[in-house]
Structures are given as C-alpha cells and as structure tokens.
Design an enzyme around this catalytic site. Structure first.
Site, PDB file in Angstrom:
ATOM      1  CB  CYS A  71      -0.935  -0.004   1.208  1.00 43.18           C
ATOM      2  SG  CYS A  71      -2.117   1.359   1.220  1.00 43.18           S
ATOM      3  CB  CYS A 107      -6.764  -0.431   7.168  1.00 38.80           C
ATOM      4  SG  CYS A 107      -6.379  -0.491   5.395  1.00 38.80           S
TER       5      CYS A 107
END
Length: 361
Positions: A104, A201
C-alpha cells in the site's frame, strides 16, 4: 540534509490525511511552519473498514476545514483492489502470509497519491509516518528509523526509491507519540483517537479468513495437520486459517505447546512442532529492493528484521541475480521466519532495503 533542514524551503505540500491523530498533526505542523498545505485523502475501500473508508474521508475533511486548507478526495479503489487486496488473497491461497501495508505504501500512499500531488503542482508530499529522510552531500536520499523506536514505521517504507524520498516530508520524524498527542490537543485538532490497531485496515477485526474465503472460495479445502514426526494429529479447513508461528486456534491438543512450522500448499498440509522446531537461521529472499538503487559493494553484514515489531538480529546477506535475490544467514536461530513477509536490512539505523521471504530451508 535532514527533514528539518528541508523544511526551511517553503512550498506547496500535499499531506496524505486519514483523519487520524498522526496525519492531522503532520498537516497542522506544516501549516504552522509556513507551508502551503493541502489535504489529500484516498478513498480506498468500503465503509466499515479503517483508514481508507468514506468515514475516514469525512474525518479528514473536518480537520482540513479546521485548519482552513483545501481538501481533495481521490478515488483509489481500483488500484487498491488490484495492487493490494487481490495479491493479499492470492498469497493466502498459496499458503503465504502477505504484508499488504508495504504494498500500500509503495503503490498507493507513495505512488498513486504522489502522482496526484504532482498534478496539483505540489513540491512535497507529507504523511504522519514515523520515519526519517536525509540527503547526503552527493544528493542521495537515505531512509532512517524514527526517533521513537516504539512507533518506527521505516520497515513498511523500505521499498521506496530515490524519486519518492526526494519529495517526502515526515514532520513526526524526530518526536515521540506522546508529544504528537500533546501537540494535537493544544492545537485543538478535531480528531478522535482510534488507537493503534494491529489488524488490517480493510478487513473487519477477526474476519480475515472469512474475507479471504468470500473473495476466493477455492481456499476452503480440508487437509491434514501433521506433527514434526509426520504423524497426522488433526484436520484443517484451509491453509488460509494459519500462519507460520501461530500457537492458538490450531484445533489440536497434544500435551505440549505446538506452533505452526510450515504450510505445505502442494499437499495441503499444516505442519506443527514445539517451539524449537520453528526456530530457523536462514531464509531465501526474492524481489529485493535497495533504497539507494543498488546493493552495497562487498559482503553485507547488517541487522535484519524479518517482520514488523521484530528487534532484528545480525545476519550475513548474500545477494545474487543482480541484487534481486538473496540469502540471509542469521547469527542465531530466529522464530517463525515466514514466507510472504519482508526481511528488511538496517545498518546504524538506516534502511538499506529488503526483500520478500520466499523460502525457509
């Protein structure tokens, strides 16, 4: 040249904002230092997740309104799915344990968002990461661990390159978390601390296996659990339910503590062993990335961290295939070296680079 030196040259900064304490404090600090600051938030996943949902977009917007700075929202759902979520599921299906936060940072936070910042004529990109960037007299940028060892996130940033590091500002680099919280409170920032979760997340807490199964039902395959002597001691419902080093939730009782030693995708087998059987001194790496662009000359002996939160250990790193592959031999046995995780190289607090653990002989 340190982060603080670079701050003396003002310009336009895009701050990656999640609405949390760290990114909000980073934006406020840069405003206070005289930068032209804009907030940039990526909507990466659906509601109900953390740090990438529409709820987080609204949190970041409130902070930007309070700081009287512009706020831009960019839709990163496609790249997040393609570069992070799909490879994450594929790794679990292959019996590996991925580290999506590293991907990410590489593809979204310091890839996609940096591109958007350039389109907005920004000179710098900043985040609330705890890490440091310094430039030497030759113009080369170096990535270093943060001042707060308890919050250091340099491990997750080891795949950044020179172009990215040249644009980055880390306002929290030299301070510790309590100071950030105190600054945030004094500044009156409208943030609500959600704590430092260790979960992913984009997945609801405790629902990792369910998430993987929903996106790839083929992972649900019953198989054997064997001990270190090859005896069948139980059954499992899919390798994605396990990680190397796992102790609890094995579904077996053998009279002694057992840990997952190996996930055998080819035979759909989970192998368990007492803790000494999970200790290994060597691993093979693939797709090594070097922060300065190339490996150091000669033999490399450094501190290697085979997972986040690892204290690291001294190891000899042998590189081959033009520095893209390598072998790490630690000075002593390490617990649960795990295929799919990153082994990151440090020397005197500097991140040299790192690679993915491909195999554990």
């Amino acid at each position: 040249m340190s982060n603080s030196d670079r701050n003396s040259t003002k310009g336009r900064v895009a701050v990656g904002m999640s609405g949390g304490t760290d990114s909000s404090a980073a934006a406020a600090m840069l405003v206070d230092q005289g930068y032209e600051v804009i907030g940039l938030t990526a909507h990466m996943w659906k509601d109900g997740s953390r740090c990438c949902s529409l709820e987080d977009v609204e949190r970041a917007r409130r902070v930007c309104t309070y700081l009287d700075i512009r706020h831009y929202v960019v839709n990163a759902q496609d790249i997040f799915t393609d570069k992070i979520v799909d490879p994450f599921v594929e790794a679990y299906a292959a019996g590996r344990t991925p580290s999506p936060c590293i991907y990410c940072n590489s593809f979204v936070k310091f890839g996609f968002l940096v591109d958007r910042a350039v389109q907005l004529n920004c000179d710098f990109v900043a985040t609330g990461h705890y890490a440091r960037v310094e430039q030497d007299e030759n113009g080369t940028y170096h990535l270093l661990a943060a001042a707060d060892p308890n919050k250091d996130q340099s491990y997750f940033l080891h795949r950044l390159g020179q172009k990215q590091l040249g644009m980055l500002l880390f306002p929290l680099a030299g301070i510790e978390k309590p100071e950030v919280k105190a600054y945030s409170a004094k500044r009156g920032l409208p943030v609500v601390s959600r704590g430092d979760s260790q979960d992913l997340c984009f997945i609801e807490e405790g629902k990792l296996a369910e998430f993987v199964e929903k996106r790839d039902p083929s992972v649900i395959q019953k198989g054997d659990i064997i001990d270190h002597n090859g005896n069948v001691v139980g059954q499992h419902d899919g390798l994605h339910n396990f990680t190397v080093g796992q102790r609890g939730k094995l579904g077996i009782a053998l009279g002694e503590r057992m840990y997952v030693k190996r996930l055998d995708k080819e035979n759909n087998v989970v192998e368990v062993a007492p803790r000494p059987g999970v200790m290994k001194s060597e691993c093979l790496l693939d797709d090594i990335h070097w922060v300065v662009g190339e490996p150091p000359e000669g033999d490399l002996v450094c501190e290697v961290r085979p997972r986040y939160r690892s204290n690291g250990a001294v190891a000899a790193v042998e590189v081959f295939d033009d520095g893209k592959k390598g072998r790490v031999v630690f000075d002593g046995p390490q617990f649960a070296l795990t295929p799919g995780q990153a082994a990151v190289f440090y020397k005197n607090g500097e991140v040299l680079g790192g690679g993915w653990i491909d195999a554990v002989p």
